[in-house]
Enzyme design. Structure first.
Site, PDB file in Angstrom:
ATOM      1  N   GLY A  44       0.831  -1.195   0.000  1.00  0.00           N
ATOM      2  CA  GLY A  44       0.000   0.000   0.000  1.00  0.00           C
ATOM      3  C   GLY A  44       0.868   1.248   0.000  1.00  0.00           C
ATOM      4  O   GLY A  44       1.972   1.264  -0.555  1.00  0.00           O
ATOM      5  N   SER A  45       0.403   2.290   0.696  1.00  0.00           N
ATOM      6  CA  SER A  45       0.984   3.638   0.530  1.00  0.00           C
ATOM      7  C   SER A  45       2.427   3.814   1.009  1.00  0.00           C
ATOM      8  O   SER A  45       3.070   4.790   0.636  1.00  0.00           O
ATOM      9  CB  SER A  45       0.108   4.666   1.221  1.00  0.00           C
ATOM     10  OG  SER A  45      -1.134   4.714   0.555  1.00  0.00           O
ATOM     11  N   THR A  46       2.943   2.920   1.867  1.00  0.00           N
ATOM     12  CA  THR A  46       4.359   3.067   2.242  1.00  0.00           C
ATOM     13  C   THR A  46       5.226   2.921   0.985  1.00  0.00           C
ATOM     14  O   THR A  46       6.339   3.430   0.923  1.00  0.00           O
ATOM     15  CB  THR A  46       4.810   2.020   3.286  1.00  0.00           C
ATOM     16  OG1 THR A  46       4.348   0.735   2.870  1.00  0.00           O
ATOM     17  CG2 THR A  46       4.273   2.330   4.665  1.00  0.00           C
ATOM     18  N   PHE A  47       4.669   2.246  -0.041  1.00  0.00           N
ATOM     19  CA  PHE A  47       5.428   2.042  -1.274  1.00  0.00           C
ATOM     20  C   PHE A  47       5.605   3.348  -2.054  1.00  0.00           C
ATOM     21  O   PHE A  47       6.467   3.440  -2.938  1.00  0.00           O
ATOM     22  CB  PHE A  47       4.743   0.989  -2.151  1.00  0.00           C
ATOM     23  CG  PHE A  47       5.642   0.478  -3.241  1.00  0.00           C
ATOM     24  CD1 PHE A  47       6.670  -0.412  -2.955  1.00  0.00           C
ATOM     25  CD2 PHE A  47       5.490   0.911  -4.553  1.00  0.00           C
ATOM     26  CE1 PHE A  47       7.517  -0.864  -3.947  1.00  0.00           C
ATOM     27  CE2 PHE A  47       6.329   0.456  -5.562  1.00  0.00           C
ATOM     28  CZ  PHE A  47       7.348  -0.428  -5.254  1.00  0.00           C
ATOM     29  N   LYS A  48       4.805   4.360  -1.704  1.00  0.00           N
ATOM     30  CA  LYS A  48       4.959   5.662  -2.378  1.00  0.00           C
ATOM     31  C   LYS A  48       6.360   6.243  -2.133  1.00  0.00           C
ATOM     32  O   LYS A  48       6.821   7.098  -2.887  1.00  0.00           O
ATOM     33  CB  LYS A  48       3.871   6.625  -1.912  1.00  0.00           C
ATOM     34  CG  LYS A  48       2.490   6.258  -2.483  1.00  0.00           C
ATOM     35  CD  LYS A  48       1.369   7.058  -1.873  1.00  0.00           C
ATOM     36  CE  LYS A  48       0.029   6.570  -2.434  1.00  0.00           C
ATOM     37  NZ  LYS A  48      -1.107   7.007  -1.608  1.00  0.00           N
TER      38      LYS A  48
END
Ligand SMILES: [Zn+2]
Length: 574
Positions: free
Chosen positions: A304-308
């Protein structure tokens, strides 16, 4: 590794030679006794037999960075009987059944059995062993033995691992570093005549055991203890199914703690919770493997968003975005007829890139992914070394599960950009982010530091070379600044720590299959933001009620840092 093996091999060979020499000497002596003193022995013996008993080697201990012993040995005893030497069978049966608190019939069966040596019981406490010795009964042998002992029972259970009955490491460090820890068993060789009676004149040959080396690790008992308590508290607060936490040094890859709650008891690793009592043996064995599984390294999840963080790193390196570039989010973006929503369905409106990451705005990251294109995006994944395994020194690591490049169309590319449609392990996530924010060097996460012998002398130092550059110093610095902003004023606010600057990113991902209503909440944070000395990832599986990473996972890292930053000697900054 190679050198050490040769060394051990040579040593083993040398001990072997000495042993053979001793044997030769004994053969001569036996020959001498038989020829020159035949009259003395003739009525008693024609054949000489050898009888061997093992002397167990002490297994090396596992010791944390401050000298706290995480795995050690307890002396226990193995009780055996040599049938032919027993003088008073009843006395032996009485003594053993009483002292071992065992069924008299069972003991009698073993004591009366005609065999060269019969093991009655192992893992008997030292006190009981000494008491049996004090009876001084002929034919009863009490040998010292070692049992693995874990002073903190379930602490770091899936990392430390445990050993089987044969002193062999089964999972975790015990398995990975078995050859260093094991040592070499010794032997006691005695000689008997055909009737099995020990020939005392020949004495015994002892080959002394050699203790295994101690393994010094980067784990920190205090951090492990605190992180574990925090993880259990979090699991309870949110009625989650599991909580994972990794605390590491992002500069050199040393792991301070790797928590997987629920942990299991290392002193009793085969016993399952009561509820599995009725399962078949096969199902039980499966449940045990599940219970022992170090999910931080063996299981993948959708980040999810930690991959941003990774998408941002690639976009900055490729120079396809600047911090003050203006974007507009109206709540969704359409990619090849597929409408993909922002988590804020009403839209974030106008925002520059810095605010887009602070808001964790999906459409902006989708645009970055599309600008990069699949091929270039994947080249960066290679450069960041996040597609394979991290090489962490624990058995059972899983690799990243990513689309094949040729199958990545615009929609797949869009979903990858904000951390969906693929999976990686928590250790891969923590290692990749460490390697992006630490100045741009790919590190190898690890636990083992060195081995020392019983005298405390260093035997082997493990080295972990840097794996090359991930991003430029400049990109790394920009990332630290952006992630500091996320925590200072963005979606990661709950990760703040009074007196310290923290960088980080939140994530809320769905568990597959999508729409199952099950979520994973996570937060990855580091401090101090300008010069990161510690990085932590916390992943909460299936929280009930509120499931947003920013709401439930960020405060866990905040609380962890509040305690461990002063402990690690990191000074307050503001
Ligand atoms: Zn948005």
């Amino acid at each position: 590794m190679e050198r050490l093996r040769i060394y051990t091999y040579r040593k083993t060979k040398m001990i072997g030679y000495l042993f053979i020499l001793a044997l030769l000497f004994l053969c001569f002596r036996v020959g001498y006794l038989m020829i020159f003193r035949a009259s003395h022995y003739a009525p008693r013996a024609v054949e000489v037999e050898q009888r061997e008993r093992d002397i167990k080697a002490a297994r090396g201990r596992i010791i944390d960075r401050n000298g706290t012993i995480l795995a050690s040995n307890k002396t226990v005893c193995t009780i055996s009987v040599i049938h032919s030497q027993i003088e008073d069978e009843d006395a032996v049966i009485d003594c053993l059944s009483k002292e071992l608190e065992s069924d008299r019939g069972e003991i009698a069966k073993k004591v009366t059995k005609v065999s060269s040596i019969e093991k009655i019981k192992s893992n008997v406490s030292k006190e009981v062993g000494d008491r049996i010795r004090s009876y001084e009964l002929a034919g009863v042998k009490v040998d010292d033995d070692y049992k693995r002992y874990y002073p903190y029972d379930s602490l770091q259970s899936k990392v430390l691992g445990f050993t089987g009955g044969d002193n062999q490491g089964i999972i975790g460090l015990e398995s990975r570093y078995d050859s260093y820890l094991q040592g070499q068993d010794g032997k006691i060789l005695t000689f008997t005549d055909a009737k099995g009676i020990e020939i005392k004149e020949l004495g015994e040959v002892r080959m002394e055991p050699e203790a295994g080396d101690d393994l010094y690790v980067s784990l920190d008992y205090n951090i492990c203890e605190y992180a574990t308590q925090l993880a259990y508290q979090t699991m309870l607060n949110h009625q989650a199914s599991a909580v994972e936490m990794i605390v590491m040094n992002p500069q050199n890859g040393e792991i301070y703690a790797m928590v997987n709650v629920p942990e299991f008891s290392l002193s009793d690793p085969f016993t399952l919770p009561q509820e599995y009592e009725s399962l078949s043996e096969e199902e039980k064995s499966e449940k045990r493997n599940e219970m022992w599984r170090n999910t931080c390294i063996s299981d993948t999840y959708e980040p999810g968003s930690t991959f941003k963080i990774i998408t941002t790193a690639a976009a900055l390196e490729a120079d396809v975005v600047s911090l003050d570039e203006q974007f507009h989010c109206n709540g969704s973006i359409t990619v090849e007829d597929t409408r993909i929503r922002c988590h804020k369905t009403t839209g974030h409106g106008s925002e520059d890139f810095t605010h887009a990451i602070m808001n964790s705005c999906n459409p902006v990251f989708i645009q970055l992914g599309l600008r990069l294109g699949a091929e270039r995006f994947f080249d960066y994944f290679e450069q960041f070394q996040m597609l394979g395994k991290t090489g962490v020194d624990l058995p059972g690591e899983a690799g990243t599960i990513m689309h094949k490049l040729e199958n990545v169309g615009p929609v797949e590319l869009a979903t990858i950009s904000f951390g969906q449609s693929f999976q990686l392990t928590p250790i891969q996530m923590a290692t990749t982010v460490s390697s992006l924010i630490n100045g741009g060097t790919r590190i190898t996460p690890h636990i083992a530091v060195e081995t020392r012998n019983r005298m405390g002398e260093k035997v082997h130092t493990f080295s972990y070379e840097d794996q090359g550059r991930t991003v430029s110093e400049e990109t790394s610095e920009t990332l630290r600044y952006l992630l500091y902003q996320v925590v200072a004023e963005g979606t990661g606010k709950n990760g703040q720590v009074e007196g310290y600057s923290v960088g980080g990113k939140t994530a809320t991902s769905q568990m597959l299959p999508r729409g199952s209503g099950k979520y994973i909440a996570s937060f990855i944070g580091f401090a101090p933001a300008e010069d990161p000395q510690v990085l932590a990832i916390v992943i909460i599986h299936e929280p009930q009620g509120i499931y947003y990473g920013g709401t439930i996972a960020a405060p866990v890292v905040s609380q962890l840092f509040e305690n461990i930053l002063p402990y690690l000697g990191i000074e307050q900054q503001k």
